[in-house]
Motif scaffolding. Structure first.
Motif, PDB file in Angstrom:
ATOM      1  N   ALA A 170       0.834  -1.205   0.000  1.00  0.00           N
ATOM      2  CA  ALA A 170       0.000   0.000   0.000  1.00  0.00           C
ATOM      3  C   ALA A 170       0.865   1.249   0.000  1.00  0.00           C
ATOM      4  N   LEU A 171       2.016   1.184   0.659  1.00  0.00           N
ATOM      5  CA  LEU A 171       2.909   2.346   0.704  1.00  0.00           C
ATOM      6  C   LEU A 171       3.502   2.687  -0.662  1.00  0.00           C
ATOM      7  N   GLU A 172       3.437   1.750  -1.604  1.00  0.00           N
ATOM      8  CA  GLU A 172       3.935   1.995  -2.964  1.00  0.00           C
ATOM      9  C   GLU A 172       2.859   2.601  -3.863  1.00  0.00           C
ATOM     10  N   LEU A 173       1.626   2.647  -3.394  1.00  0.00           N
ATOM     11  CA  LEU A 173       0.521   3.179  -4.196  1.00  0.00           C
ATOM     12  C   LEU A 173       0.475   4.705  -4.086  1.00  0.00           C
ATOM     13  N   PRO A 174      -0.098   5.367  -5.086  1.00  0.00           N
ATOM     14  CA  PRO A 174      -0.198   6.831  -5.005  1.00  0.00           C
ATOM     15  C   PRO A 174      -1.139   7.242  -3.874  1.00  0.00           C
ATOM     16  N   MET A 175      -0.726   8.228  -3.105  1.00  0.00           N
ATOM     17  CA  MET A 175      -1.577   8.811  -2.066  1.00  0.00           C
ATOM     18  C   MET A 175      -1.078  10.207  -1.749  1.00  0.00           C
ATOM     19  N   GLN A 176      -1.955  10.991  -1.181  1.00  0.00           N
ATOM     20  CA  GLN A 176      -1.598  12.351  -0.816  1.00  0.00           C
ATOM     21  C   GLN A 176      -0.444  12.328   0.182  1.00  0.00           C
ATOM     22  N   PRO A 177       0.514  13.259   0.081  1.00  0.00           N
ATOM     23  CA  PRO A 177       1.656  13.295   1.004  1.00  0.00           C
ATOM     24  C   PRO A 177       1.250  13.351   2.475  1.00  0.00           C
ATOM     25  N   TRP A 178       0.202  14.127   2.810  1.00  0.00           N
ATOM     26  CA  TRP A 178      -0.229  14.226   4.211  1.00  0.00           C
ATOM     27  C   TRP A 178      -0.726  12.879   4.716  1.00  0.00           C
ATOM     28  N   PHE A 179      -1.368  12.086   3.845  1.00  0.00           N
ATOM     29  CA  PHE A 179      -1.881  10.784   4.260  1.00  0.00           C
ATOM     30  C   PHE A 179      -0.750   9.768   4.351  1.00  0.00           C
ATOM     31  N   ARG A 180       0.198   9.824   3.414  1.00  0.00           N
ATOM     32  CA  ARG A 180       1.341   8.899   3.430  1.00  0.00           C
ATOM     33  C   ARG A 180       2.103   9.013   4.750  1.00  0.00           C
ATOM     34  N   LYS A 181       2.238  10.254   5.246  1.00  0.00           N
ATOM     35  CA  LYS A 181       2.954  10.487   6.495  1.00  0.00           C
ATOM     36  C   LYS A 181       2.213   9.869   7.692  1.00  0.00           C
ATOM     37  N   ARG A 182       0.891   9.875   7.643  1.00  0.00           N
ATOM     38  CA  ARG A 182       0.076   9.368   8.754  1.00  0.00           C
ATOM     39  C   ARG A 182      -0.241   7.872   8.643  1.00  0.00           C
ATOM     40  N   PHE A 183      -0.164   7.332   7.456  1.00  0.00           N
ATOM     41  CA  PHE A 183      -0.576   5.952   7.172  1.00  0.00           C
ATOM     42  C   PHE A 183      -0.035   4.930   8.177  1.00  0.00           C
ATOM     43  N   PRO A 184       1.263   4.927   8.499  1.00  0.00           N
ATOM     44  CA  PRO A 184       1.771   3.918   9.445  1.00  0.00           C
ATOM     45  C   PRO A 184       1.136   3.993  10.832  1.00  0.00           C
ATOM     46  N   LEU A 185       0.670   5.171  11.234  1.00  0.00           N
ATOM     47  CA  LEU A 185       0.061   5.322  12.556  1.00  0.00           C
ATOM     48  C   LEU A 185      -1.205   4.489  12.711  1.00  0.00           C
ATOM     49  N   PHE A 186      -1.914   4.260  11.626  1.00  0.00           N
ATOM     50  CA  PHE A 186      -3.157   3.502  11.679  1.00  0.00           C
ATOM     51  C   PHE A 186      -2.930   2.027  12.050  1.00  0.00           C
ATOM     52  N   GLU A 221      -0.480   1.009  14.282  1.00  0.00           N
ATOM     53  CA  GLU A 221       0.135   0.897  15.593  1.00  0.00           C
ATOM     54  C   GLU A 221      -0.950   0.677  16.638  1.00  0.00           C
ATOM     55  N   LYS A 222      -0.578   0.070  17.730  1.00  0.00           N
ATOM     56  CA  LYS A 222      -1.523  -0.187  18.807  1.00  0.00           C
ATOM     57  C   LYS A 222      -1.925   1.131  19.461  1.00  0.00           C
ATOM     58  N   GLY A 223      -3.178   1.249  19.840  1.00  0.00           N
ATOM     59  CA  GLY A 223      -3.659   2.444  20.512  1.00  0.00           C
ATOM     60  C   GLY A 223      -4.216   3.469  19.546  1.00  0.00           C
ATOM     61  N   THR A 224      -4.458   4.648  20.072  1.00  0.00           N
ATOM     62  CA  THR A 224      -5.002   5.729  19.263  1.00  0.00           C
ATOM     63  C   THR A 224      -4.045   6.911  19.293  1.00  0.00           C
ATOM     64  N   PHE A 225      -4.309   7.863  18.438  1.00  0.00           N
ATOM     65  CA  PHE A 225      -3.428   9.021  18.350  1.00  0.00           C
ATOM     66  C   PHE A 225      -4.227  10.255  17.985  1.00  0.00           C
ATOM     67  N   GLU A 226      -3.607  11.392  18.217  1.00  0.00           N
ATOM     68  CA  GLU A 226      -4.197  12.676  17.885  1.00  0.00           C
ATOM     69  C   GLU A 226      -3.126  13.478  17.153  1.00  0.00           C
ATOM     70  N   ILE A 227      -3.497  14.106  16.054  1.00  0.00           N
ATOM     71  CA  ILE A 227      -2.553  14.897  15.273  1.00  0.00           C
ATOM     72  C   ILE A 227      -2.998  16.351  15.309  1.00  0.00           C
ATOM     73  N   HIS A 228      -2.040  17.222  15.539  1.00  0.00           N
ATOM     74  CA  HIS A 228      -2.320  18.661  15.562  1.00  0.00           C
ATOM     75  C   HIS A 228      -1.396  19.336  14.555  1.00  0.00           C
ATOM     76  N   ASP A 229      -1.979  20.027  13.591  1.00  0.00           N
ATOM     77  CA  ASP A 229      -1.212  20.764  12.584  1.00  0.00           C
ATOM     78  C   ASP A 229      -1.455  22.256  12.747  1.00  0.00           C
ATOM     79  N   VAL A 230      -0.403  23.028  12.537  1.00  0.00           N
ATOM     80  CA  VAL A 230      -0.520  24.483  12.435  1.00  0.00           C
ATOM     81  C   VAL A 230      -0.102  24.825  11.012  1.00  0.00           C
ATOM     82  N   SER A 231      -1.003  25.502  10.301  1.00  0.00           N
ATOM     83  CA  SER A 231      -0.755  25.783   8.887  1.00  0.00           C
ATOM     84  C   SER A 231      -0.790  27.266   8.594  1.00  0.00           C
TER      85      SER A 231
END
Length: 70
Positions: free
Chosen positions: A27-43, A45-55
């Motif tokens: 799946a990591l070799e498939l086309p995807m948005q850069p923001w999603f590619r960066k987050r993809f491995p987190l899905f 991992e055990k547990g949950t996570f929260e992401i905070h972006d400042v743009s």
């Protein structure tokens, strides 16, 4: 332990295009948005996570990003 086998029926002609089962690694070799590619491995991992972006909306760039594991 990760589940390696999945079952189910794929739609014959989904609106998103051709669907198929792939490994996480493939799946990591498939086309995807850069923001999603960066987050993809987190899905996977055990547990949950929260992401905070400042743009900068005007420049359309991310100034800061933090990931908090819950």
């Amino acid at each position: 332990m990760r589940k390696r086998r999945y079952e189910g029926e794929l739609l014959a002609a989904p609106p998103e295009g051709e669907l198929r089962w792939v490994t996480i690694e493939d799946a990591l070799e498939l086309p995807m948005q850069p923001w999603f590619r960066k987050r993809f491995p987190l899905f996977f991992e055990k547990g949950t996570f929260e992401i905070h972006d400042v743009s900068d909306q005007e420049k359309q760039i991310t100034i800061a990003e933090s990931v908090k594991k819950l």
